[in-house]
Scaffold this motif. Structure first.
Motif, short mmCIF file in Angstrom:
data_model
loop_
_atom_site.label_atom_id
_atom_site.label_comp_id
_atom_site.label_asym_id
_atom_site.label_seq_id
_atom_site.Cartn_x
_atom_site.Cartn_y
_atom_site.Cartn_z
N THR A 194 0.90 -1.13 -0.06
CA THR A 194 0.12 0.09 0.10
C THR A 194 1.02 1.06 0.06
O THR A 194 2.08 1.24 0.33
CB THR A 194 -0.84 0.06 1.21
OG1 THR A 194 -0.08 0.27 2.35
CG2 THR A 194 -2.00 -1.09 1.26
N TRP A 195 0.48 2.51 -0.46
CA TRP A 195 1.00 3.64 -0.37
C TRP A 195 0.04 4.55 0.12
O TRP A 195 -1.22 4.63 -0.18
CB TRP A 195 1.43 4.03 -1.84
CG TRP A 195 2.53 2.94 -2.26
CD1 TRP A 195 3.94 3.14 -2.19
CD2 TRP A 195 2.20 2.02 -3.09
NE1 TRP A 195 4.36 1.98 -2.70
CE2 TRP A 195 3.51 1.52 -3.31
CE3 TRP A 195 1.04 1.20 -3.56
CZ2 TRP A 195 3.73 0.29 -4.08
CZ3 TRP A 195 1.36 -0.02 -4.39
CH2 TRP A 195 2.28 -0.52 -4.47
N SER A 196 0.45 5.50 0.95
CA SER A 196 -0.29 6.62 1.59
C SER A 196 0.18 7.83 1.20
O SER A 196 1.05 8.71 1.94
CB SER A 196 -0.13 6.32 2.93
OG SER A 196 -1.14 7.25 3.94
N PHE A 197 -0.27 8.49 0.25
CA PHE A 197 -0.02 9.85 -0.21
C PHE A 197 -1.27 10.66 -0.89
O PHE A 197 -2.11 11.16 0.02
CB PHE A 197 1.28 9.86 -1.25
CG PHE A 197 1.72 11.20 -1.27
CD1 PHE A 197 2.82 11.76 -0.38
CD2 PHE A 197 1.26 12.32 -2.28
CE1 PHE A 197 3.30 13.22 -0.40
CE2 PHE A 197 1.96 13.61 -2.06
CZ PHE A 197 3.02 13.92 -1.37
N GLY A 198 -1.55 10.46 -2.15
CA GLY A 198 -2.65 10.84 -3.01
C GLY A 198 -2.61 12.16 -3.34
O GLY A 198 -1.37 12.93 -3.23
N PRO A 199 -3.54 12.75 -3.90
CA PRO A 199 -4.89 12.16 -3.92
C PRO A 199 -5.02 11.18 -4.82
O PRO A 199 -4.32 10.78 -5.86
CB PRO A 199 -5.88 13.48 -4.17
CG PRO A 199 -4.94 14.17 -5.08
CD PRO A 199 -3.67 13.93 -4.50
N ILE A 200 -6.31 10.27 -4.84
CA ILE A 200 -6.65 9.54 -5.93
C ILE A 200 -6.92 10.36 -7.24
O ILE A 200 -7.45 11.39 -7.07
CB ILE A 200 -7.94 8.85 -5.72
CG1 ILE A 200 -7.82 8.05 -4.31
CG2 ILE A 200 -8.34 7.78 -6.75
CD1 ILE A 200 -9.00 7.21 -3.75
N LEU A 201 -6.41 10.11 -8.24
CA LEU A 201 -6.53 10.50 -9.59
C LEU A 201 -7.76 10.14 -10.30
O LEU A 201 -8.64 11.21 -10.84
CB LEU A 201 -5.22 10.80 -10.31
CG LEU A 201 -4.00 11.21 -9.86
CD1 LEU A 201 -2.74 10.93 -10.49
CD2 LEU A 201 -4.36 12.74 -9.59
N LEU A 202 -7.88 8.81 -10.60
CA LEU A 202 -8.87 8.18 -11.30
C LEU A 202 -9.44 7.03 -10.74
O LEU A 202 -8.69 6.18 -10.00
CB LEU A 202 -8.23 7.56 -12.79
CG LEU A 202 -7.62 8.66 -13.80
CD1 LEU A 202 -7.09 8.03 -15.06
CD2 LEU A 202 -8.60 9.68 -14.04
N GLN A 203 -10.71 7.09 -10.77
CA GLN A 203 -11.35 5.60 -10.34
C GLN A 203 -12.35 5.28 -11.49
O GLN A 203 -13.43 6.15 -12.00
CB GLN A 203 -12.05 5.94 -8.95
CG GLN A 203 -11.46 6.14 -7.81
CD GLN A 203 -12.06 6.26 -6.47
OE1 GLN A 203 -13.28 7.10 -6.52
NE2 GLN A 203 -11.51 5.54 -5.51
#
Length: 315
Positions: A194-203
């Motif tokens: 897992t990585w914890s930064f972001g934000p989510i760009l696409l879903q």
């Protein structure tokens, strides 16, 4: 009497000065302890996937490569440098299209093979130490003390704080809310990293937000990141088919960087269905076949980071 008064006054001033210096020293130490002094929480065994893949494919055709491409029986990496605009609106970025077979993996590595805060090395150094063909900087987990950090199937930190990205064992990328999905649930689903930064760009192929005001954490010096900046991101076209993009920036006439909206649209235009923003700014680095291919901050100097994502040699 006057002499005694003067002595008392000098003593009082000396005490005040000593207290002031002690306070300043305590503040300096606290800042150094938080942002500079290494705190090792775990020593990590180097990944041995390279040797295993090599022996498993000893009869395969030899790898083929040039300055921008690499291909063997398990993986292919194709990098393209793109420059758009002109003058102060010039943007320079690098796109790596990576396809892995079922026997190859997207891997991660910590600086110095240690987990903790303020433990850093250059992306190129970590990559070389792990026999990487290709690598990018990760989420710089070591700058903060929250977030969910799972690497190689092991939970190193479990302090939910923001939107995260997960890699599953089947080569799928999945974005999620750290505060709504537990580490146990992630591991049960087959999450390896897992990585914890972001934000989510696409879903699901669409922009995940309007990116009007985005902050990653509340650390010292933190600022909003939605404006044009150097960027590093990862996207998935299909399982085991990834896009890695590094955008140079903060260099007039060479590259201004990208906004988060521009970055999300770039991943979408290139066919990604899921995409996630990793640590950027001076950290944004792409490594390939022994060299850094981009120009961090337009100065050619890497900034040390706490972790990388990489593709190992497999033939």
């Amino acid at each position: 009497m006057i002499t005694i008064f003067r002595r008392r006054k000098k003593t009082k001033i000396a005490v005040i000065a000593a207290v002031f210096l002690l306070a300043i020293g305590a503040i300096v130490y606290k800042l150094a302890d938080r942002y500079l002094i290494e705190h090792v929480e775990a020593v990590v065994e180097p990944n041995r996937a390279t040797a295993q893949l090599t022996s498993a494919n000893s009869s395969a055709a030899p790898a083929q490569s040039d300055d921008w491409n690499y291909e063997d029986a398990n993986e292919s990496v194709h990098i393209q440098k793109v420059q758009t605009g002109s003058g102060s609106d010039t943007i320079t970025y690098y796109v790596a299209d990576v396809t892995l077979s079922g026997s190859a993996n997207l891997l991660t590595a910590f600086a110095k093979n240690e987990f903790g805060t303020n433990i850093v090395q250059n992306t190129s150094t970590i990559a070389a130490d792990n026999d990487a063909v290709f690598a990018i900087n990760g989420d710089y987990y070591g700058f903060r003390n929250d977030g969910v950090v799972i690497r190689g199937g092991k939970v190193y930190r479990d302090e939910p704080a923001r939107d995260g990205l997960a890699l599953l064992s089947d080569g799928t990328l999945q974005t999620y809310d750290e505060e709504e999905t537990s580490s146990d649930e992630l591991l049960a689903e087959g999450v390896t990293d897992t990585w914890s930064f972001g934000p989510i760009l696409l879903q699901n192929g669409e922009a995940a937000g309007d990116f009007g005001s985005v902050k990653i954490d509340q650390n010292f010096g933190n600022r909003s990141i939605q404006d044009a900046n150097p960027r590093t991101g990862i996207g998935m076209i299909s399982p085991n088919h990834f896009l890695f993009i590094v955008v140079d920036g903060r260099s007039s006439g060479y590259s201004r960087g990208m906004t988060l909206a521009e970055f999300a649209n770039l991943f979408k235009d290139l066919g990604a269905t899921e995409a996630y923003n990793l640590d950027g700014g001076g950290s944004s680095t792409m490594y390939f076949m022994g060299r850094v291919v981009n120009d961090p901050l337009g100065k050619g100097n890497e900034r040390s980071v706490s972790d990388i994502l990489y593709i190992p040699k497999s033939a």
